[in-house]
Design an enzyme around this catalytic site. Structure first.
Site, PDB file in Angstrom:
ATOM      1  N   TRP A  47      -7.270  -0.167   8.299  1.00  0.00           N
ATOM      2  CA  TRP A  47      -6.947   1.087   7.966  1.00  0.00           C
ATOM      3  C   TRP A  47      -5.056   0.109   7.564  1.00  0.00           C
ATOM      4  CZ3 TRP A  47      -1.866   2.077  10.436  1.00  0.00           C
ATOM      5  CH2 TRP A  47      -1.656   3.768  10.467  1.00  0.00           C
ATOM      6  N   ASP A  48      -4.850  -0.679   8.423  1.00  0.00           N
ATOM      7  CA  ASP A  48      -3.058  -1.619   7.986  1.00  0.00           C
ATOM      8  C   ASP A  48      -3.479  -1.940   6.280  1.00  0.00           C
ATOM      9  OD1 ASP A  48      -2.583  -2.508  11.067  1.00  0.00           O
ATOM     10  OD2 ASP A  48      -4.221  -2.429  10.683  1.00  0.00           O
ATOM     11  N   THR A  49      -4.058  -2.375   5.478  1.00  0.00           N
ATOM     12  CA  THR A  49      -4.431  -2.384   4.611  1.00  0.00           C
ATOM     13  C   THR A  49      -4.811  -1.726   3.504  1.00  0.00           C
ATOM     14  OG1 THR A  49      -5.223  -4.897   5.023  1.00  0.00           O
ATOM     15  CG2 THR A  49      -5.804  -4.082   2.328  1.00  0.00           C
TER      16      THR A  49
END
Length: 237
Positions: A185-187
């Site tokens: 999700w972060d990437t």
């Protein structure tokens, strides 16, 4: 500097009762010193170790704490997305419950948003950063971030540092296209933000590896496949 805009801080939690017990008082104290208006959402994802009960206690004791509980574990990214949907702050910020990133950086992180950036992210891989972690995790992290830069053409150095802030309306727009529900999700958020031409600030941080982590080897392989999936979505779909 006092952050004048309302701030929503989110701590994603899954079976982190000991870390949560230490984190919440520290976060509340820090926010009370740097933000004029804030809320703290504990995004607790079907924990079974007492984290849910502790989070509920914090919420009863402080009007600034919100306990977001789920009976079924759906993933860290999913928990953060859900928190974003109910956030009342103009600035949305999240960081890991183990406080691996030194919380002294929080004022600078939030400050980047008030300066006009759409997104701000901590980086463990900038020359000025100071990190303490095992050799194996260092190799895995650098290898992963290299793949993201090569395949997804990211210009950032670190994509997985769990220390990020957004203009809330910008994050909600990004989430309309974001597919991952767990560690990638972060990437995905960072890569999609770059493709939209958003202003991103990357700041060096002091970071210390926690004794426990919920990132498993299987998650690493899944994130590798997710890199290729996102490339396909951005270039073919």
């Amino acid at each position: 500097m006092t952050i004048s805009k309302p701030v929503t801080v989110v701590i994603p939690v899954y079976n982190d009762v000991h870390a949560l017990k230490e984190a919440v008082p520290r976060v509340l104290q820090t926010l009370s010193c740097i933000a004029s208006e804030f809320e703290l959402i504990i995004a607790e994802d079907a924990s079974t170790d007492g984290s849910a009960e502790l989070a509920a206690t914090f919420a009863r004791e402080s009007p600034q704490v919100i306990h977001q509980h789920r009976d079924e574990r759906l993933g860290r990214g999913s928990a953060l997305s859900r928190a974003a949907s109910i956030a009342r702050g103009d600035i949305f910020c999240y960081f890991d419950v183990d406080m691996a990133t030194d919380i002294s950086h929080l004022e600078e992180l939030l400050g980047r948003i008030t300066e006009g950036y759409d997104l701000a992210t901590g980086s463990r891989l900038l020359p000025e950063s100071k990190i303490i972690r095992s050799c194996s995790r260092e190799i895995k992290s650098r290898g992963y971030n290299l793949l993201v830069r090569l395949i997804l053409k990211s210009t950032l150095s670190d994509h997985q540092c769990g220390f990020k802030a957004f203009r809330t309306e910008v994050l909600r727009d990004l989430l309309q296209e974001t597919c991952d529900t767990h560690w990638f999700w972060d990437t995905e958020i960072l890569v999609r933000a770059q493709h939209k031409g958003l202003r991103i600030a990357e700041i060096p941080v002091i970071w210390t590896e926690g004794q426990e982590t919920t990132v498993r080897s299987g998650d690493i392989w899944k994130m590798g496949r997710a890199i290729l999936r996102l490339w396909w979505q951005l270039h073919v779909s």
